[in-house]
Design a protein around this motif. Structure first.
Motif, PDB file in Angstrom:
ATOM      1  N   ARG A   1       4.140   6.335  -6.793  1.00  0.00           N
ATOM      2  CA  ARG A   1       3.249   5.945  -7.896  1.00  0.00           C
ATOM      3  C   ARG A   1       4.002   5.831  -9.217  1.00  0.00           C
ATOM      4  O   ARG A   1       3.849   4.863  -9.964  1.00  0.00           O
TER       5      ARG A   1
ATOM      6  N   ASP B   1       0.838  -1.200   0.000  1.00  0.00           N
ATOM      7  CA  ASP B   1       0.000   0.000   0.000  1.00  0.00           C
ATOM      8  C   ASP B   1       0.879   1.260   0.000  1.00  0.00           C
ATOM      9  O   ASP B   1       0.818   2.075   0.927  1.00  0.00           O
TER      10      ASP B   1
ATOM     11  N   GLY C   1       2.584   4.917  -0.849  1.00  0.00           N
ATOM     12  CA  GLY C   1       2.038   6.256  -0.989  1.00  0.00           C
ATOM     13  C   GLY C   1       2.182   6.791  -2.402  1.00  0.00           C
ATOM     14  O   GLY C   1       2.863   6.212  -3.254  1.00  0.00           O
ATOM     15  N   ASP C   2       1.539   7.929  -2.638  1.00  0.00           N
ATOM     16  CA  ASP C   2       1.533   8.538  -3.960  1.00  0.00           C
ATOM     17  C   ASP C   2       2.934   8.904  -4.451  1.00  0.00           C
ATOM     18  O   ASP C   2       3.163   8.981  -5.655  1.00  0.00           O
ATOM     19  N   ASP C   3       3.844   9.125  -3.511  1.00  0.00           N
ATOM     20  CA  ASP C   3       5.202   9.491  -3.915  1.00  0.00           C
ATOM     21  C   ASP C   3       5.888   8.360  -4.686  1.00  0.00           C
ATOM     22  O   ASP C   3       6.863   8.604  -5.393  1.00  0.00           O
TER      23      ASP C   3
END
Ligand code: SF4
Length: 64
Positions: A45, A39, A41-43
């Protein structure tokens, strides 16, 4: 974002994903890739998407 490798037994063990995003993928003792952070984080992606795009087995699945 959720990341998984499926079906894992189709992994070629080339380590491309671990090179692209070592924060999320590594080659396990059995020689196949595993997800160490399911899961991220967006960093991460962009790096995860690169791993998925470059996986020759096309088994890296990213879901929102
Ligand atoms: S890039 Fe794909 S085939 Fe290569 S080690 Fe990672 S999951 Fe396995």
């Amino acid at each position: 974002m959720k990341v998984r490798i499926e079906p894992r037994d189709e992994c070629l063990g080339d380590g491309i994903c671990a090179d692209e995003c070592p924060e999320v993928f590594e080659i396990a003792d059995d020689g196949l890739a595993t997800v160490t952070n399911t899961d991220p984080g967006d960093d991460l992606r962009e790096a995860c998407q690169s791993a998925a795009d470059e996986c020759p087995a096309e088994i890296i699945i990213i879901e929102e």
